[in-house]
Design a protein around this motif. Structure first.
Motif, mmCIF file in Angstrom:
data_model
loop_
_atom_site.group_PDB
_atom_site.id
_atom_site.type_symbol
_atom_site.label_atom_id
_atom_site.label_comp_id
_atom_site.label_asym_id
_atom_site.label_seq_id
_atom_site.Cartn_x
_atom_site.Cartn_y
_atom_site.Cartn_z
ATOM 1 N N LEU A 220 -26.420 -42.279 26.290
ATOM 2 C CA LEU A 220 -25.061 -41.784 26.502
ATOM 3 C C LEU A 220 -24.193 -42.020 25.270
ATOM 4 C CD1 LEU A 220 -24.348 -42.765 30.224
ATOM 5 C CD2 LEU A 220 -25.352 -40.679 29.279
ATOM 6 N N GLU A 221 -24.455 -43.091 24.558
ATOM 7 C CA GLU A 221 -23.730 -43.338 23.309
ATOM 8 C C GLU A 221 -24.037 -42.244 22.289
ATOM 9 O OE1 GLU A 221 -23.588 -46.812 19.855
ATOM 10 O OE2 GLU A 221 -24.152 -47.339 21.908
ATOM 11 N N GLN A 222 -25.294 -41.842 22.212
ATOM 12 C CA GLN A 222 -25.659 -40.766 21.283
ATOM 13 C C GLN A 222 -25.149 -39.405 21.780
ATOM 14 O OE1 GLN A 222 -26.856 -41.349 18.199
ATOM 15 N NE2 GLN A 222 -26.507 -43.465 18.892
ATOM 16 N N ARG A 223 -25.070 -39.223 23.096
ATOM 17 C CA ARG A 223 -24.483 -37.991 23.631
ATOM 18 C C ARG A 223 -23.021 -37.883 23.212
ATOM 19 N NH1 ARG A 223 -24.303 -37.455 30.042
ATOM 20 N NH2 ARG A 223 -22.506 -38.826 29.745
ATOM 21 N N ASP A 224 -22.300 -38.990 23.303
ATOM 22 C CA ASP A 224 -20.897 -38.993 22.884
ATOM 23 C C ASP A 224 -20.768 -38.717 21.387
ATOM 24 O OD1 ASP A 224 -20.175 -39.508 25.484
ATOM 25 O OD2 ASP A 224 -19.893 -41.673 25.182
ATOM 26 N N ARG A 225 -21.715 -39.234 20.639
ATOM 27 C CA ARG A 225 -21.700 -38.975 19.190
ATOM 28 C C ARG A 225 -21.876 -37.495 18.897
ATOM 29 N NH1 ARG A 225 -26.532 -40.821 15.152
ATOM 30 N NH2 ARG A 225 -25.680 -39.914 13.210
ATOM 31 N N LEU A 226 -22.813 -36.859 19.585
ATOM 32 C CA LEU A 226 -23.003 -35.415 19.406
ATOM 33 C C LEU A 226 -21.743 -34.647 19.789
ATOM 34 C CD1 LEU A 226 -26.642 -34.957 20.748
ATOM 35 C CD2 LEU A 226 -25.874 -34.465 18.429
ATOM 36 N N GLY B 281 -30.718 -18.519 24.447
ATOM 37 C CA GLY B 281 -29.822 -17.386 24.326
ATOM 38 C C GLY B 281 -30.103 -16.213 25.243
ATOM 39 N N LYS B 282 -31.305 -16.131 25.796
ATOM 40 C CA LYS B 282 -31.626 -15.008 26.671
ATOM 41 C C LYS B 282 -31.287 -15.271 28.136
ATOM 42 C CE LYS B 282 -35.239 -13.044 23.709
ATOM 43 N NZ LYS B 282 -36.662 -12.612 23.612
ATOM 44 N N GLU B 283 -30.814 -16.463 28.442
ATOM 45 C CA GLU B 283 -30.457 -16.761 29.820
ATOM 46 C C GLU B 283 -29.040 -16.286 30.118
ATOM 47 O OE1 GLU B 283 -31.607 -20.391 31.624
ATOM 48 O OE2 GLU B 283 -32.986 -20.904 30.000
ATOM 49 N N HIS B 284 -28.786 -16.002 31.381
ATOM 50 C CA HIS B 284 -27.497 -15.466 31.805
ATOM 51 C C HIS B 284 -26.347 -16.364 31.351
ATOM 52 C CE1 HIS B 284 -24.720 -13.265 34.454
ATOM 53 N NE2 HIS B 284 -24.149 -14.439 34.627
ATOM 54 N N GLY B 285 -25.376 -15.769 30.648
ATOM 55 C CA GLY B 285 -24.191 -16.508 30.234
ATOM 56 C C GLY B 285 -24.395 -17.463 29.083
ATOM 57 N N CYS B 286 -25.540 -17.403 28.404
ATOM 58 C CA CYS B 286 -25.859 -18.366 27.348
ATOM 59 C C CYS B 286 -26.071 -17.692 25.993
ATOM 60 C CB CYS B 286 -27.104 -19.173 27.720
ATOM 61 S SG CYS B 286 -26.934 -20.132 29.235
ATOM 62 N N LEU B 287 -25.367 -16.624 25.733
ATOM 63 C CA LEU B 287 -25.526 -15.898 24.482
ATOM 64 C C LEU B 287 -25.353 -16.827 23.282
ATOM 65 C CD1 LEU B 287 -25.792 -13.125 23.022
ATOM 66 C CD2 LEU B 287 -23.277 -13.025 23.058
ATOM 67 N N GLY B 288 -26.337 -16.775 22.383
ATOM 68 C CA GLY B 288 -26.252 -17.543 21.149
ATOM 69 C C GLY B 288 -26.380 -19.036 21.311
ATOM 70 N N CYS B 289 -26.954 -19.505 22.412
ATOM 71 C CA CYS B 289 -26.958 -20.942 22.705
ATOM 72 C C CYS B 289 -28.272 -21.637 22.362
ATOM 73 C CB CYS B 289 -26.642 -21.182 24.177
ATOM 74 S SG CYS B 289 -24.900 -20.946 24.597
ATOM 75 N N LEU B 290 -28.140 -22.859 21.882
ATOM 76 C CA LEU B 290 -29.251 -23.788 21.729
ATOM 77 C C LEU B 290 -29.001 -24.978 22.640
ATOM 78 C CD1 LEU B 290 -29.793 -23.958 17.844
ATOM 79 C CD2 LEU B 290 -30.977 -22.517 19.510
ATOM 80 N N ARG B 291 -30.064 -25.439 23.293
ATOM 81 C CA ARG B 291 -29.983 -26.640 24.114
ATOM 82 C C ARG B 291 -30.578 -27.801 23.332
ATOM 83 N NH1 ARG B 291 -33.886 -27.013 29.030
ATOM 84 N NH2 ARG B 291 -35.117 -28.007 27.397
ATOM 85 N N ILE B 292 -29.787 -28.846 23.168
ATOM 86 C CA ILE B 292 -30.188 -29.988 22.339
ATOM 87 C C ILE B 292 -30.330 -31.217 23.217
ATOM 88 C CG2 ILE B 292 -29.528 -31.470 20.413
ATOM 89 C CD1 ILE B 292 -27.605 -28.453 20.336
ATOM 90 N N THR B 293 -31.544 -31.732 23.323
ATOM 91 C CA THR B 293 -31.768 -32.981 24.046
ATOM 92 C C THR B 293 -31.221 -34.139 23.222
ATOM 93 O OG1 THR B 293 -33.790 -32.067 25.000
ATOM 94 C CG2 THR B 293 -33.510 -34.451 25.120
ATOM 95 N N VAL B 294 -30.580 -35.084 23.873
ATOM 96 C CA VAL B 294 -30.054 -36.265 23.183
ATOM 97 C C VAL B 294 -31.219 -37.181 22.823
ATOM 98 C CG1 VAL B 294 -28.498 -38.237 23.344
ATOM 99 C CG2 VAL B 294 -27.906 -36.077 24.485
ATOM 100 N N GLY B 295 -31.299 -37.574 21.564
ATOM 101 C CA GLY B 295 -32.377 -38.445 21.106
ATOM 102 C C GLY B 295 -31.886 -39.835 20.771
ATOM 103 N N THR B 296 -32.706 -40.574 20.045
ATOM 104 C CA THR B 296 -32.315 -41.896 19.558
ATOM 105 C C THR B 296 -31.294 -41.733 18.437
ATOM 106 O OG1 THR B 296 -34.045 -41.931 17.874
ATOM 107 C CG2 THR B 296 -34.628 -42.776 20.066
ATOM 108 N N GLU B 297 -30.733 -42.847 17.983
ATOM 109 C CA GLU B 297 -29.749 -42.788 16.899
ATOM 110 C C GLU B 297 -30.341 -42.141 15.651
ATOM 111 O OE1 GLU B 297 -26.722 -45.737 14.383
ATOM 112 O OE2 GLU B 297 -28.140 -46.574 15.843
ATOM 113 N N ASP B 298 -31.561 -42.532 15.270
ATOM 114 C CA ASP B 298 -32.190 -41.949 14.079
ATOM 115 C C ASP B 298 -32.470 -40.464 14.274
ATOM 116 O OD1 ASP B 298 -32.095 -44.381 12.816
ATOM 117 O OD2 ASP B 298 -34.196 -44.897 13.215
ATOM 118 N N GLU B 299 -32.905 -40.082 15.471
ATOM 119 C CA GLU B 299 -33.206 -38.676 15.736
ATOM 120 C C GLU B 299 -31.941 -37.824 15.711
ATOM 121 O OE1 GLU B 299 -37.221 -39.120 18.532
ATOM 122 O OE2 GLU B 299 -35.238 -39.066 19.462
ATOM 123 N N VAL B 300 -30.862 -38.344 16.262
ATOM 124 C CA VAL B 300 -29.600 -37.604 16.242
ATOM 125 C C VAL B 300 -29.081 -37.465 14.813
ATOM 126 C CG1 VAL B 300 -27.178 -37.682 16.975
ATOM 127 C CG2 VAL B 300 -29.005 -38.122 18.619
#
Length: 424
Positions: free
Chosen positions: A307-313, A370-389
């Motif tokens: 959650l700390e890395q999610r807030d950072r993103l 991006g091909k899903e309904h209402g998600c034009l131009g979107c990337l989904r980013i999983t929250v990783g570790t501090e180094d990964e983020v």
């Protein structure tokens, strides 16, 4: 020559099936990639680091796995495991009644429950399920496998992505509503990350005439606020099913353990049609340890780090030129962001080029949605570790610069606009 003809022998709906695309279908783990595409828990499972194999720990810490006992079939009822799941979700926030193991089905991830519910309630070629795109793709895959049709009621437009309750109630009041047997709702949503409101779910459960089952998929519920889960609410509604998994917050995607909380009557149906020994001894032992006080302590520490890395993103993504709005909510271990073209508009071509470039030239794998309904131009980013983020943020900034080719002046203007944007 054999008379066998696959095209005429196999079921037509299976021949036409578009299988669910897994995150690993596109880019594999080569040991160097940063994998932020499958919503896995980058901090790993709540198991002691000394457990490097299937060994009974000498220290008494960690799961006790009876290797000599693997010649025996596992417990088909899993009552101790079910009780631990009840303990976890019995908050008394939504009801004063108590959950019991009779309220549970456990299986191979949530996917087994998704399929089992369709097989239990839907007649092939006659019945339907209701889904609300954009949503988890396995609902439609399982429906097609079972020759069951879809009724699609899209979520309200982002960034909130809430249920369109009036349209859902209308569909469940239509002349053919009797053929709609199941309604699948994902909360927090995938790929939206939005937690659906309890009142919306309650309105659908309160429908005065519809004879069907409401299914709430809570795979990401542990990343939402405490007590957000509606699992214990199943004791109040005979037609409510709440699905969960140990794959996400618990970091145990590899053991494939899912659960469905529901009424004893529906649980009995699901347990009757499952394979006799669907949860193996190793999975059960690891799951029970993960749900023990020691396992829960580690899980919650790992969650706090995520959650700390999610807030950072959430802080840093809006400052990157070419990153658009956050689409959806922040109640999961992933975020859905627009990728913008030079005109400042969400663009699938840009998003796809960024997705491919990150994976192929920078070893950072996210998910193109991006091909899903209402998600034009979107990337989904999983929250990783501090180094990964850190690596992801550096990589996406460079990749967007390469893809968009925007001059420095317009970059600065976009950066100022993005920094002032309100993050939902």
């Amino acid at each position: 020559m054999s008379p066998f003809n696959l095209e005429t022998c196999a079921r037509p709906n299976i021949l036409a099936l578009e299988p669910y695309r897994c995150a690993r279908d596109d880019y594999k783990d080569d040991g160097t990639n940063v994998l932020l595409d499958a919503n896995e828990n980058a901090y790993g499972p709540p198991l002691p680091p000394s457990i490097t194999g299937l060994i009974q720990p000498q220290s008494g810490l960690g799961p006790v796995i009876d290797l000599p006992g693997l010649n025996r079939y596992p417990d088909p009822h899993q009552v101790p495991l079910k009780q631990l799941l009840c303990n976890l979700r019995q908050t008394h926030v939504h009801t004063q009644k108590k959950l019991s193991p009779a309220n549970l089905f456990v299986g191979v991830g949530s996917d087994e429950a998704i399929d089992a519910l369709i097989r239990a309630f839907c007649r092939p070629g006659q019945d339907k399920i209701l889904v609300c795109p954009p949503t988890y793709g396995m609902y439609s895959v399982s429906a097609q496998v079972n020759d069951v049709s879809l009724v699609k009621i899209p979520l309200l437009p982002g960034p909130d992505f809430q249920l369109d309750v009036p349209s859902i109630l209308s569909a469940l009041s239509s002349p053919d509503a009797s053929t709609i047997k199941l309604a699948y709702f994902c909360s927090p949503g995938n790929p939206t990350g939005s937690l659906l409101s309890k009142s919306s779910i309650g309105s659908i459960l309160a429908h005065p005439t519809w004879n069907g089952v409401v299914v709430v998929d809570e795979a990401y519920i542990d990343f939402a606020p405490d007590s957000a889960s509606l699992a214990e609410w199943v004791v109040e509604f005979p037609n409510l099913v709440v699905m969960q998994t140990l794959s996400k917050a618990f970091g145990l995607a590899g053991i494939r353990l899912g659960a469905a909380f529901t009424s004893p009557e529906i649980a009995r149906l699901l347990n009757a049609l499952k394979a006799p020994y669907n949860v193996n001894n190793i999975t059960s032992a690891i799951a029970e340890y993960a749900l023990s006080p020691a396992g829960l302590e580690v899980m919650r520490a790992n969650k706090a780090a995520l959650l700390e890395q999610r807030d950072r993103l959430l802080r840093e993504m809006p400052t990157i030129p070419g990153v658009g709005k956050l689409m959806g909510g922040t109640k999961s271990n992933f975020l859905l962001y627009e990728m913008l073209n030079k005109d400042g508009q969400p663009d699938n071509a840009v998003a796809l080029a960024v997705y491919e470039g990150l994976a192929e030239t920078k070893g950072v794998v996210v998910r193109f949605r991006g091909k899903e309904h209402g998600c034009l131009g979107c990337l989904r980013i999983t929250v990783g570790t501090e180094d990964e983020v850190t690596r992801f943020l550096e990589a996406i900034k460079k990749q967007l610069e390469q893809v968009r080719g925007v001059d420095a002046r317009s970059d600065e203007e976009e950066k100022e606009k993005a920094a002032s944007a309100v993050v939902a």
